[in-house]
Structure formats: structure tokens, C-alpha cells
Enzyme design. Sequence first.
Site, short mmCIF file in Angstrom:
data_model
loop_
_atom_site.label_atom_id
_atom_site.label_comp_id
_atom_site.label_asym_id
_atom_site.label_seq_id
_atom_site.Cartn_x
_atom_site.Cartn_y
_atom_site.Cartn_z
N VAL A 79 0.77 -1.20 -0.02
CA VAL A 79 0.15 0.11 0.04
C VAL A 79 0.85 1.25 0.06
CG1 VAL A 79 -2.31 -0.92 0.89
CG2 VAL A 79 -0.37 -0.13 2.38
N TYR A 121 2.55 4.82 16.41
CA TYR A 121 1.39 4.25 16.15
C TYR A 121 0.30 5.39 16.29
CZ TYR A 121 -2.45 0.91 15.57
OH TYR A 121 -3.57 0.06 15.27
N ALA A 143 0.31 8.60 16.68
CA ALA A 143 0.46 9.80 15.77
C ALA A 143 0.03 9.41 14.31
CB ALA A 143 1.98 10.20 15.56
N LYS A 178 -2.18 7.29 13.46
CA LYS A 178 -3.71 7.01 13.66
C LYS A 178 -4.47 8.09 13.65
CE LYS A 178 -3.85 2.63 12.49
NZ LYS A 178 -4.49 1.81 11.43
N1 LIG Z 1 -6.46 -5.84 16.29
C1 LIG Z 1 -6.78 -4.54 16.80
O1 LIG Z 1 -6.92 -4.38 18.34
C2 LIG Z 1 -6.68 -3.16 16.23
C3 LIG Z 1 -6.91 -2.20 17.06
C4 LIG Z 1 -7.11 -0.74 16.24
C5 LIG Z 1 -6.93 -0.68 15.11
N2 LIG Z 1 -6.66 -1.85 14.35
C6 LIG Z 1 -6.17 -1.68 13.01
O2 LIG Z 1 -6.77 -2.53 12.00
C7 LIG Z 1 -6.17 -2.74 10.93
C8 LIG Z 1 -6.31 -4.03 10.69
O3 LIG Z 1 -5.52 -5.00 11.62
P1 LIG Z 1 -5.57 -6.26 12.34
O4 LIG Z 1 -5.64 -6.11 13.60
O5 LIG Z 1 -6.81 -6.89 11.25
O6 LIG Z 1 -4.19 -6.98 11.96
P2 LIG Z 1 -3.63 -8.01 11.04
O7 LIG Z 1 -2.20 -7.93 11.33
O8 LIG Z 1 -4.60 -9.26 11.19
O9 LIG Z 1 -4.02 -7.41 9.57
C9 LIG Z 1 -3.15 -6.34 8.84
C10 LIG Z 1 -3.10 -6.73 7.44
O10 LIG Z 1 -2.15 -5.66 6.86
C11 LIG Z 1 -1.46 -6.19 6.01
N3 LIG Z 1 -0.31 -5.03 5.72
C12 LIG Z 1 0.50 -4.63 6.33
N4 LIG Z 1 1.45 -3.73 5.64
C13 LIG Z 1 1.07 -3.85 4.43
C14 LIG Z 1 1.51 -2.88 3.52
N5 LIG Z 1 2.48 -2.20 3.30
N6 LIG Z 1 0.52 -3.31 2.02
C15 LIG Z 1 -0.51 -4.20 2.07
N7 LIG Z 1 -0.73 -4.63 3.01
C16 LIG Z 1 -0.16 -4.67 4.42
C17 LIG Z 1 -0.76 -7.25 6.75
O11 LIG Z 1 -0.16 -8.23 5.68
C18 LIG Z 1 -1.90 -8.11 7.46
O12 LIG Z 1 -2.52 -8.81 6.71
C19 LIG Z 1 -4.81 -1.84 10.91
O13 LIG Z 1 -4.90 -0.84 10.34
C20 LIG Z 1 -4.81 -1.86 12.38
O14 LIG Z 1 -3.81 -0.68 12.92
C21 LIG Z 1 -6.37 -2.84 14.72
#
Ligand SMILES: NC(=O)c1ccc[n+]([C@@H]2O[C@H](COP(=O)([O-])OP(=O)(O)OC[C@H]3O[C@@H](n4cnc5c(N)ncnc54)[C@H](O)[C@@H]3O)[C@@H](O)[C@H]2O)c1
Length: 260
Positions: free
Chosen positions: A60, A151, A153, A155
Site C-alpha cells: 500500500v 502508532y 501519531a 492513527k
Molecule cells: N487488532 C486491533 O486490536 C486493532 C485495534 C485498532 C486498530 N487496528 C487496525 O486495524 C487494521 C487491521 O489490523 P488487524 O488487527 O486486522 O491486523 P492484521 O495484522 O491481522 O492485519 C493487517 C494486515 O495488513 C497487511 N499489511 C501490512 N502492511 C501492508 C502493506 N504495506 N501493504 C499491504 N498490506 C499490508 C498485513 O499483511 C496484514 O494482513 C490495522 O490498520 C490496525 O492498525 C487493529
Amino acid sequence: MNNPARGIVAVVTGAASGIGRAAVEIILERGGSVVAFDTSPESLTWLSEYSNAVPFIGDVTIDADNRAAIELAETSFGRLDALILNAGVPASGSIETLDMEVFDQSINVNLRAVALGVREVIPAFRRNGGGSVVVTASATALGGEPNRWPYAAAKAGVVNLARSFALDLANDGIRVNTVCPGPISTGMTKRIEENTPDRYESLKTMVPLHRWGTAREVGEVIAFLASPLASFVTGATVPVDGGATCGSGQTIPVPQRAAV
Ligand SMILES: NC(=O)c1ccc[n+]([C@@H]2O[C@H](COP(=O)([O-])OP(=O)(O)OC[C@H]3O[C@@H](n4cnc5c(N)ncnc54)[C@H](O)[C@@H]3O)[C@@H](O)[C@H]2O)c1
């Protein structure tokens, strides 16, 4: 785009696991079509169960990859209705010692890549007569957290980025919203559960609903915002956090009632 009964065509980044995968599955279950964008082919093999889904392997942070994923949606499904910018990486450490490359990487993936995605989707959404962008931010966007400054900053930045884009793009019929998940059990948080079980348990006490959320619970809100059902919602920041961020910060949640 205006018929809520029609399944949507979406590009979903970070689609391989966790919240992104849940959003993909919900959209497909409801008759939609998806380009599932992630970094490795192995992580997307589960997609072969579905006929209306195509994998896209890319990064991305690369503008050409964002463009190619959007083109793939249009060539595969004839149009694009929604762009779900969900890919993200964790980042934390001491301000005194952390390598600043960790900060740069967090900004690059969690913030800058969202601007790249939105920039690339505008022509496709104009051809479609409008569209919906949904960005996965975090409850950490809404307040600071110890050691998580790289993170937090990024987000926090993405929330105001989305609000600004909502203003810039409203005349094109393009809606832009963010979801802010609290603690959600996914691949990203598995290491908390495995390495620091006490922290995993104690986080439940910070959540008024007294539990971690599921990827599916976040995916449902994303799918709603991406769909025409949310046609009058733009510029919104939606916590999906069991109430974790609704307090003033001056009290702790009411303890869970003992089972009788
Ligand atoms: N799990 C939580 O508690 C939580 C809380 C708040 C926010 N989030 C946010 O939710 C979103 C999804 O996270 P998740 O918890 O499902 O984690 P996850 O690790 O299961 O999924 C994240 C996905 O993003 C992909 N990814 C990372 N860098 C990438 C890149 N440069 N290009 C393409 N794909 C890329 C990874 O390969 C992975 O499959 C993220 O933005 C995370 O910051 C998660």
C-alpha cells in the site's frame, strides 16, 4: 452505488487476516465483489472459496500498487464502489531509544498510504458517480498511549486526513469515514495474548463491555459505512471499542457484575 440491495464492489487493503478479512467475507456474503489486497499470495489462499473475489499482491505504500488494485476492480467487476483502507502495522518503543525508522514506517503505512489510496481512487469513483472510502484508524487515534507514540501519531493523523478528504470530495459524491477499533483479537494482537496474558486480561477491565472485540464486529461497521446504507454519513469517526473511549478518562469502567 445508490441501490442498497445491490452488492458493492470493493477494494480492501490488509485483506489477508483480522479485520480486513472479516470485511471481505461480509461483503462477499452479501453479494458483493472484492479485490483483496495484501502483501503475500500465501496469505490470501482462503479467497479461492469465493467466486467474486480476486487477490492482489502489493504494497500500500507504493502508489502504482494502489492504482493497479483499483484498475483490477474495474476490469474484473466493471466498476468500483468502495475503497477500504485497512492495512496497518503496529509500532511502539521508547522515545529515547527507538530507531526513528520505526516511526517513519508507521507514518508510511498507517498514514501516508491512506493519502495515496484516496488520490488513486478519485478517477474511478468519478466514473462510478461516487464512492465510499473507509479507513481503519484506531481507538489509539483518540488519545495518547504509553510507548505507542509512532502508532498513535499516525492513527490520529489518519482521522483528520479522512475528515479533510470528506470535505474535499463531497461534491464528487465521495464519502470518507474512519472506524476506530479498540482491542480486537486478530493477528496483530495475538502477540499480546501470547506474550503478555496479564495485559490481555487487564485490557478487558478498561472496556465497559468487559471483553475484547472480534474482527467481525469491526467488519460489520466497515461494511455498513462502505455501503449505500450509509449514504448520508461522511467525515465520521466511529469508535468500535466496547465503550473504551467514551469516558472522560477520570474514572475506570464500572466493574463487571459477578455471575449469580
Ligand atoms: N487488532 C486491533 O486490536 C486493532 C485495534 C485498532 C486498530 N487496528 C487496525 O486495524 C487494521 C487491521 O489490523 P488487524 O488487527 O486486522 O491486523 P492484521 O495484522 O491481522 O492485519 C493487517 C494486515 O495488513 C497487511 N499489511 C501490512 N502492511 C501492508 C502493506 N504495506 N501493504 C499491504 N498490506 C499490508 C498485513 O499483511 C496484514 O494482513 C490495522 O490498520 C490496525 O492498525 C487493529
